[in-house]
Design an enzyme around this catalytic site. Structure first.
Site, mmCIF file in Angstrom:
data_model
loop_
_atom_site.group_PDB
_atom_site.id
_atom_site.type_symbol
_atom_site.label_atom_id
_atom_site.label_comp_id
_atom_site.label_asym_id
_atom_site.label_seq_id
_atom_site.Cartn_x
_atom_site.Cartn_y
_atom_site.Cartn_z
ATOM 1 N N SER A 144 0.812 -1.217 0.000
ATOM 2 C CA SER A 144 0.000 0.000 0.000
ATOM 3 C C SER A 144 0.847 1.270 0.000
ATOM 4 C CB SER A 144 -0.965 0.012 1.189
ATOM 5 O OG SER A 144 -0.263 0.072 2.415
ATOM 6 N N TYR B 244 -0.435 4.594 7.804
ATOM 7 C CA TYR B 244 0.375 3.369 7.757
ATOM 8 C C TYR B 244 1.194 3.327 6.474
ATOM 9 C CZ TYR B 244 1.302 -1.689 7.542
ATOM 10 O OH TYR B 244 1.890 -2.930 7.448
ATOM 11 N N ALA B 245 0.534 3.605 5.340
ATOM 12 C CA ALA B 245 1.243 3.567 4.057
ATOM 13 C C ALA B 245 2.364 4.593 4.016
ATOM 14 C CB ALA B 245 0.253 3.804 2.920
ATOM 15 N N ALA B 246 2.084 5.807 4.523
ATOM 16 C CA ALA B 246 3.107 6.847 4.505
ATOM 17 C C ALA B 246 4.299 6.481 5.375
ATOM 18 C CB ALA B 246 2.493 8.170 4.974
ATOM 19 N N SER B 247 4.024 5.898 6.541
ATOM 20 C CA SER B 247 5.116 5.521 7.439
ATOM 21 C C SER B 247 5.979 4.424 6.827
ATOM 22 C CB SER B 247 4.557 5.063 8.789
ATOM 23 O OG SER B 247 3.827 3.857 8.674
ATOM 24 N N LYS B 248 5.338 3.473 6.157
ATOM 25 C CA LYS B 248 6.100 2.399 5.530
ATOM 26 C C LYS B 248 6.828 2.873 4.277
ATOM 27 C CE LYS B 248 5.163 -1.177 8.210
ATOM 28 N NZ LYS B 248 6.194 -1.995 8.872
#
Length: 260
Positions: free
Chosen positions: A143, A156-160
């Site tokens: 994602s 979550y996607a931005a952090s990953k």
């Protein structure tokens, strides 16, 4: 025995992917050092993986606390004499939403766990990793590069995604010490979180679970979802010496949903 004699620190060990990775490490001849916030989950996982307790150790660890990260790394060295790899599963993935409804205080919490927490745990393991080289494996998410339409997990996607960017810098910085840094990017992964999603959606829409699952699998090149076991196998490969010339890479494990 792919990981014979290697000691691998695994963060975020619970009922799903973290357990599978630790299980795979022990199956393939290695020692697994388990960390997560909940002691009961760690004890249960270790007992299932290694009933005699010879090749596992565990300690309750919150990766937002630098001292606790250092204590988990110290346990690995104390118990097994070395650290050969660290696999980062610990993450905050239960906050949903997009930009319009964002609570940025919560976003900061997500970033502190998923990005900074992973970097804290990596740094805690560096003295031991530098002693003889090794591997850092980040568990990212598809994602971060292709947002799913079914759910919104922007934080979550931005952090990953940020973590994947950090991977490139770490791979360059740590390469002279023969430390490799790679990322596994799961897509829809059959395990406890996706099982819960399928059950919840089926209940909400009053349709069979098989129908919800079929909506997901029809997107795949292979006619099934990858499992948490499949992702664990990919992580084990990147830990192993068979991946000795691989660093700074992202490996999609997604049954062919996204190809690049």
């Amino acid at each position: 025995m792919l990981l014979q004699g290697k000691t691998v620190v695994v963060s975020g060990v619970g009922a799903g992917l973290g357990h599978r990775i630790a299980e795979t490490v022990v199956r393939d001849g290695g020692n697994a050092v388990l960390g997560a916030r909940t002691e009961a989950n760690l004890a249960k996982s270790a007992a299932e993986i290694d009933p005699e307790g010879r090749r596992t150790a565990h300690r309750a660890t919150d990766i937002t606390d630098e001292a606790q990260c250092e204590a988990l790394a110290a346990l690995a060295v104390e118990r097994f004499g070395a650290i050969d790899a660290v696999v980062h599963v610990a993450a905050w993935d239960s906050y949903f939403g997009g930009i319009e409804d964002a609570d940025f205080a919560t976003w900061q919490g997500v970033l502190d766990v998923n990005l900074l927490g992973t970097l804290r745990m990596t740094r805690a393991c560096l003295p031991a990793l530098k002693a003889r080289g090794g591997s850092v494996v980040l568990i990212g998410t598809q994602s971060a590069v292709a947002a799913p339409s079914q759910v919104r997990q922007a934080a979550y996607a931005a952090s990953k995604g940020a973590l994947t960017s950090a991977m490139y810098s770490m791979a360059r910085e740590l390469g002279p010490h023969r430390i490799r840094v790679n990322t596994v990017l799961p897509g829809w992964m059959w395990g406890p979180p996706v099982q819960a999603y399928v059950q919840f959606t089926a209940h909400t829409e009053e349709v069979p679970e098989a129908e919800v699952l079929a909506r997901l699998t029809e997107r795949m090149a292979l006619p099934e979802l990858a499992t948490d076991g499949d992702v664990a196998e990919a992580a084990a490969f990147l830990v192993s010496d068979r991946a000795r010339a691989i660093t700074g890479q992202s490996l999609l494990v997604n049954a062919g949903e996204l190809m690049r």
